[in-house]
Design a protein around this motif. Structure first.
Motif, mmCIF file in Angstrom:
data_model
loop_
_atom_site.group_PDB
_atom_site.id
_atom_site.type_symbol
_atom_site.label_atom_id
_atom_site.label_comp_id
_atom_site.label_asym_id
_atom_site.label_seq_id
_atom_site.Cartn_x
_atom_site.Cartn_y
_atom_site.Cartn_z
ATOM 1 N N ALA A 175 45.717 37.007 41.752
ATOM 2 C CA ALA A 175 46.233 38.350 41.475
ATOM 3 C C ALA A 175 46.016 39.316 42.647
ATOM 4 N N MET A 176 45.570 38.787 43.785
ATOM 5 C CA MET A 176 45.229 39.660 44.916
ATOM 6 C C MET A 176 46.372 39.782 45.923
ATOM 7 N N ASP A 177 46.453 40.932 46.607
ATOM 8 C CA ASP A 177 47.429 41.035 47.692
ATOM 9 C C ASP A 177 46.828 40.554 49.021
ATOM 10 N N VAL A 208 41.115 44.360 41.819
ATOM 11 C CA VAL A 208 41.251 43.098 41.080
ATOM 12 C C VAL A 208 39.908 42.356 41.056
ATOM 13 N N CYS A 209 39.133 42.539 42.100
ATOM 14 C CA CYS A 209 37.818 41.899 42.190
ATOM 15 C C CYS A 209 37.009 42.227 40.943
ATOM 16 N N SER A 210 36.424 41.202 40.310
ATOM 17 C CA SER A 210 35.670 41.419 39.078
ATOM 18 C C SER A 210 34.179 41.517 39.338
ATOM 19 N N SER A 211 33.783 41.555 40.598
ATOM 20 C CA SER A 211 32.368 41.608 40.970
ATOM 21 C C SER A 211 31.600 40.396 40.456
ATOM 22 N N CYS A 212 32.228 39.229 40.517
ATOM 23 C CA CYS A 212 31.570 38.030 40.001
ATOM 24 C C CYS A 212 30.506 37.508 40.957
ATOM 25 N N GLU A 213 30.494 38.004 42.192
ATOM 26 C CA GLU A 213 29.448 37.691 43.168
ATOM 27 C C GLU A 213 29.474 36.267 43.706
ATOM 28 N N THR A 214 30.547 35.528 43.442
ATOM 29 C CA THR A 214 30.617 34.166 43.970
ATOM 30 C C THR A 214 30.677 34.188 45.498
ATOM 31 N N CYS A 215 31.534 35.069 46.026
ATOM 32 C CA CYS A 215 31.704 35.146 47.482
ATOM 33 C C CYS A 215 30.382 35.495 48.177
ATOM 34 N N THR A 216 29.730 36.531 47.670
ATOM 35 C CA THR A 216 28.466 36.978 48.266
ATOM 36 C C THR A 216 27.422 35.863 48.232
ATOM 37 N N GLY A 221 36.219 30.229 46.696
ATOM 38 C CA GLY A 221 35.494 30.272 45.420
ATOM 39 C C GLY A 221 35.912 31.428 44.535
ATOM 40 N N CYS A 222 36.769 32.291 45.039
ATOM 41 C CA CYS A 222 37.113 33.498 44.275
ATOM 42 C C CYS A 222 38.029 33.156 43.095
ATOM 43 N N PRO A 223 37.657 33.565 41.883
ATOM 44 C CA PRO A 223 38.466 33.205 40.716
ATOM 45 C C PRO A 223 39.751 34.020 40.595
ATOM 46 N N LEU A 224 39.866 35.117 41.334
ATOM 47 C CA LEU A 224 40.968 36.039 41.077
ATOM 48 C C LEU A 224 41.994 36.135 42.206
HETATM 49 S S1 SF4 Z 1 33.150 39.186 43.744
HETATM 50 FE FE1 SF4 Z 1 34.106 37.979 45.382
HETATM 51 S S2 SF4 Z 1 34.601 36.019 44.439
HETATM 52 FE FE2 SF4 Z 1 34.243 37.473 42.772
HETATM 53 S S3 SF4 Z 1 36.247 38.353 42.265
HETATM 54 FE FE3 SF4 Z 1 35.326 39.711 43.784
HETATM 55 S S4 SF4 Z 1 36.079 38.936 45.735
HETATM 56 FE FE4 SF4 Z 1 36.440 37.311 44.264
#
Ligand code: SF4
Ligand code: SF4
Lengths: 204, 284
Positions: free
Chosen positions: A45-47, A73-81, A39-42
């Protein structure tokens, strides 16, 4: 920290426990379903993918994680959590790792624009309790050294044009607003020991 | 006349001035008195929670302490501020080992502005006062990340497929289209430091919105609005196309439908000019 293909991979409970003590997050609960990563949008761009960050923590490979691009790179979108079936706060882990990289002096504002931006942002809050967007962007360009990169790639002009467009629409504030009780704000921020100002890179 | 505490947040004093003006105009019209929280401070935003969790909670928490002292529930228009205040509230109310040193009673509530304005009584009021239905306007609703996720912190009832903005806009007479990217990330503050990442995420949103047949995208967060509006021309150029998708705040559309005076005062501050679209459907 080098692991050869033949070396057995084992859970390193010490690190998992250290992380849990600091954050309350239980990485040992992960069963590697990779829902976080899917589900992570980014990820593009991650290693390391988010599930790999969790896995590396389980294996005790802290250095790799603290030096990874992923945490910034993580945008703290909270999808993973939100989606982890085992209640692991992966976004919270990313924050924890950023703070650790900051505290231990592993990151520098020059070369990591995201970190540079966070730093000038917090400095701005410490100064007057509120953020003054116009001043903030200038200090960010200086501190990160990004003005040079932008000049070289020609993107500085695009940014200036955008700045002008915002200004002419009266969306760039001319004067900062601040809170009245600045002392209280400083005490909120400074009470924490942290190693915020231990780096020797300041020339701005 | 309802009265409610109001935490505007830093960007509403600057780049999101259009959002602020439309909020004030709509609330005036609906007779909701917004009482600005005295001496509020920055919620700490992404910077604070990325670098120091304790500072993040204490910065946001100070505002909650003020709200409790004033006896005010608060509405928060910025999705990120809302999220930070909710997280601080949960952490401070469960602070058994006194990590934060900032006691809270738990006497006030924190509302996201969209959630507050789409409560049944206000929606009824909106339907009663509708003077200019948004007929012919095809919109997709973009909720972004922070008002809903993670639901344990935000208390959002539906987080993968929220519908409150869709319902509110349908009340206003707009044709609301369903789409799969309601809560996808726009890249947030990466816009400053890694515009390439934001461009990639936002381009996907535009492409889907266009494919869905939308005339415009409606946001409830000024970071989302900025990322979708400010760079649209550049993103279009990079993709070899031109999108011309106005990005509205939901409060702007409420303002138009409720007959606020001179909506152009907010709309002209956008980068993608919404007036041609509004004219084409007879709304300007
Ligand atoms: S909060 Fe989780 S899902 Fe969102 S960008 Fe960071 S690692 Fe990816
Ligand atoms: S979603 Fe949770 S359990 Fe699944 S891989 Fe990610 S961290 Fe592990």
């Amino acid at each position: 920290m080098e692991q050869t293909a033949a070396a057995p991979l084992e859970v390193y409970f010490d690190l998992a426990e250290k992380v849990r003590d600091a954050t309350g997050i239980t990485v040992t609960a992960c069963y590697q379903c990779r829902k976080c990563t899917n589900g992570c949008p980014l990820t593009f761009a991650m290693d390391y993918y988010p599930d790999q960050i969790v896995r590396l923590l389980l294996l005790g490979r802290e250095e790799e994680v603290l030096h990874s691009a992923t945490i910034w790179v993580c945008s703290s979108c909270e999808t993973c959590t939100t989606r982890c079936p085992n209640d692991i706060d992966i976004a919270g882990l990313m924050d924890h790792l950023k703070s650790e990289a900051h505290r231990r002096g592993i990151v520098r504002p020059k070369g990591n624009p995201t970190y540079a931006f966070h730093k000038v942002f917090l400095d701005d809050i410490a100064r007057r309790g509120r953020v003054f967007e116009s001043g903030l962007l200038n200090r960010y360009l200086l501190k990160s050294g990004e003005w040079k990169a932008k000049l070289e790639t020609g993107t500085l002009w695009g940014d200036l044009r955008l700045g002008w467009a915002l200004f002419s629409r009266r969306r760039l504030p001319l004067f900062p607003h601040g809170v009245m009780n600045k002392q209280e704000i400083r005490s909120l921020i400074e009470e924490e020991p942290g190693a915020a100002e231990t780096e020797g890179d300041e020339n701005t | 006349m309802h009265e409610i505490g109001y935490y505007p947040g830093c960007t509403l004093q600057g780049t999101a001035r259009d959002y602020r003006q439309s909020i004030h105009d709509v609330c005036d019209l609906l007779e909701i008195k917004l009482r600005e929280l005295p001496d509020w401070n920055c919620c700490g935003a992404t910077a604070a929670h990325s670098l120091d969790e304790r500072i993040a909670v204490r910065l946001a928490g100070r505002n909650l302490v003020i709200a409790e002292r004033e006896g005010l529930d608060i509405v928060v228009p910025c999705a990120l501020c809302f999220n930070r205040l909710k997280v601080a509230q949960k952490r401070l109310l469960n602070d058994t080992d006194r990590r934060y040193g900032m006691p809270l009673e738990g006497t006030i509530q924190v509302f996201d502005l969209l959630d507050y304005l789409s409560r049944p009584n206000i929606r009824q009021e909106v339907r009663d006062r509708l003077v200019r239905p948004l007929q012919g306007l095809r919109a997709v609703c973009y909720y972004g990340c922070m008002v809903n996720r993670p639901p344990k912190m935000t208390d959002a009832p539906t987080w993968e497929n929220p519908t409150n903005m869709d319902e509110l806009l349908a009340d206003l007479g707009a044709e609301v289209l369903d789409w799969p990217f309601k809560t996808d990330c726009c890249g947030a503050s990466h816009a400053v430091t890694h515009p390439d990442l934001v461009f990639e995420l936002v381009r996907k949103l535009y492409d889907r919105a266009v494919a869905q047949g939308a005339h415009c995208i409606v946001a409830s967060c000024q970071m989302c609005q900025a990322n979708l509006d400010l760079y649209q021309e550049r993103i279009g150029r990079l993709a070899g196309t031109s999108y011309e998708l106005p990005i509205f705040y939901f409060t702007e559309l409420m303002g138009i439908a409720l007959g606020c005076r001179r909506p152009d005062r907010w709309l002209r501050r956008h980068m993608v000019d919404p007036l041609p679209l509004l004219r084409s459907v007879g709304l300007a």
